[in-house]
Design an enzyme around this catalytic site. Sequence first.
Site, PDB file in Angstrom:
ATOM      1  N   SER A 178       0.721  -1.049  -0.012  1.00 37.21           N
ATOM      2  CA  SER A 178      -0.136  -0.078   0.157  1.00 37.21           C
ATOM      3  C   SER A 178       0.936   1.192  -0.023  1.00 37.21           C
ATOM      4  CB  SER A 178      -0.804   0.156   1.329  1.00 37.21           C
ATOM      5  OG  SER A 178      -1.523   1.417   1.579  1.00 37.21           O
ATOM      6  N   LYS A 209       1.056  -3.276   4.970  1.00 40.24           N
ATOM      7  CA  LYS A 209       0.128  -4.145   4.066  1.00 40.24           C
ATOM      8  C   LYS A 209       0.869  -4.911   2.990  1.00 40.24           C
ATOM      9  CE  LYS A 209      -3.760  -3.878   3.909  1.00 40.24           C
ATOM     10  NZ  LYS A 209      -4.693  -2.931   3.238  1.00 40.24           N
ATOM     11  N   GLU A 216      -7.223 -11.092  -5.805  1.00 41.43           N
ATOM     12  CA  GLU A 216      -8.355 -10.167  -6.080  1.00 41.43           C
ATOM     13  C   GLU A 216      -9.008  -9.927  -7.391  1.00 41.43           C
ATOM     14  OE1 GLU A 216      -8.706  -7.263  -2.322  1.00 41.43           O
ATOM     15  OE2 GLU A 216      -6.549  -7.206  -3.085  1.00 41.43           O
TER      16      GLU A 216
END
Length: 476
Positions: free
Chosen positions: A293, A299, A306
């Site tokens: 991130s 992160k 996804e």
Amino acid sequence: MSSKQPPSQSNHESGQPEKLWGGRFSEDTDTFVEAFTASVTFDQRMAKQDIRGSLAHAAMLEKTGVLTADEALAIRQGLENIRQEIAEGRFEWSVALEDVHMNIEARLTDDIGLAGKKLHTGRSRNDQVATDIRLYLRDCCTDIERELKRLLEGYLELASRHTDVIMPGFTHLQTAQPVTFGHHIMAWFEMGMRDLDRLQDTLKRLDACPLGSAALAGTGFPIDREMTAELLGFSSVCANSLDAVADRDFAIEFCSFASMTMMHLSRIAEELILWTSAQFRFVELPDRYCTGSSIMPQKKNPDVAELVRGKTGRCYGNLMNLLTLMKGQPLTYNKDNQEDKEPLFDTIDTLLQSLRAFADMTSALVPNTDSMYASAREGFSTATDLADYLVEKGMPFRDAHAVVGKAVAICTEQERYLDDLSLEELRAMSDLIDNDVYHVLTLEGSVARRNHIGGTAPECVRAAIDKARVRLASAT
Ligand code: ARG
């Protein structure tokens, strides 16, 4: 400019290439319409297949005496040059020439003259395009099948490394019963095997050659449909010329197979997304398949999973697109069918990339066995085993269910596990309970007892993997 001027002249005046069908037209195509009706920007990816089809057609025309040996040779050499130029990115595609077929044919005629003009004898773009798409799709299916098999082999390897690892099995995403990690991965394998079967089934119905159907009614020229079919590697010819040029059901069938496969991948993606979260910590994905991130330094996001989950929607959309495109079209070919390519190509690309990403990523999965084991202990996953134990000792199942329900309530209140209860406490619920109950209450005991075909016991999973290896090897 007189409205009766022949199009070849007006086209040349406007610097545009001559339209191969321009004979009956008395004015140039509107520039916007030309671009609107063209497909060359996207169908040029079938150039190799188009050339293969033309080579087979020319060889057949030579054999039946429609082309002389010299003409056929000139066509072969001309097409070979064009193939080379396209492969090297030197070919100049023209929107004015509408599609891949006319671009190649016009160029051939420019290069070799008269013989080039004869290539289209006994053929139409309608049977040509129907053949090209089949050839193209069949070629892509070879790549897709290879990646799908690689994914399945990866599952088998992963499962065989972890046949004894225990994890919670879920229903309603609530802990249900303990299962082995190998067993769970083998569930993915079964889903993928059915996908492979569907792909191979789709290929069967794709395996018929439309060439010779011409525009729709067939042709009066002497042709040998079996010969072109054989040269192109089809095992039969399409039995009806009208159907051959009109239907795209094979593309729909492929998109349906692809949607189903993506649906399965999206479910696995969802599990990976859950399992890699801090709340589950069941598996670790190698860093190379994750991204970070820009604001949150901690992160590590499962982006590949996804994206595959997200791209599933695109494939469903493409399937709906094609079904709707075909719906209500009267026989035979309609220009609507030019719209078949983009959704089909997009599905091919999406599926191939997703399979590739998954094959790489899932074989590199590392299970966090401690977390899985600890999680399997939560949620009273062996409660059913205790009920079964009481049944084996003679209690009717409904009564056993109620007794164990009470035990679970006590443990919940006291924040204990079922196997923390002393024999005395357990016997207070039913005097059928003995010391041997503790074997039943362990996770290892629970999975080991489910030792039938399709069961989660490590020995059964090992047997299932052995059988699966044979099944996969013989799925050709
Ligand atoms: N570009 C066309 C397609 O993709 C080729 C067939 C055109 N045939 C015709 N009669 N307009 O469908």
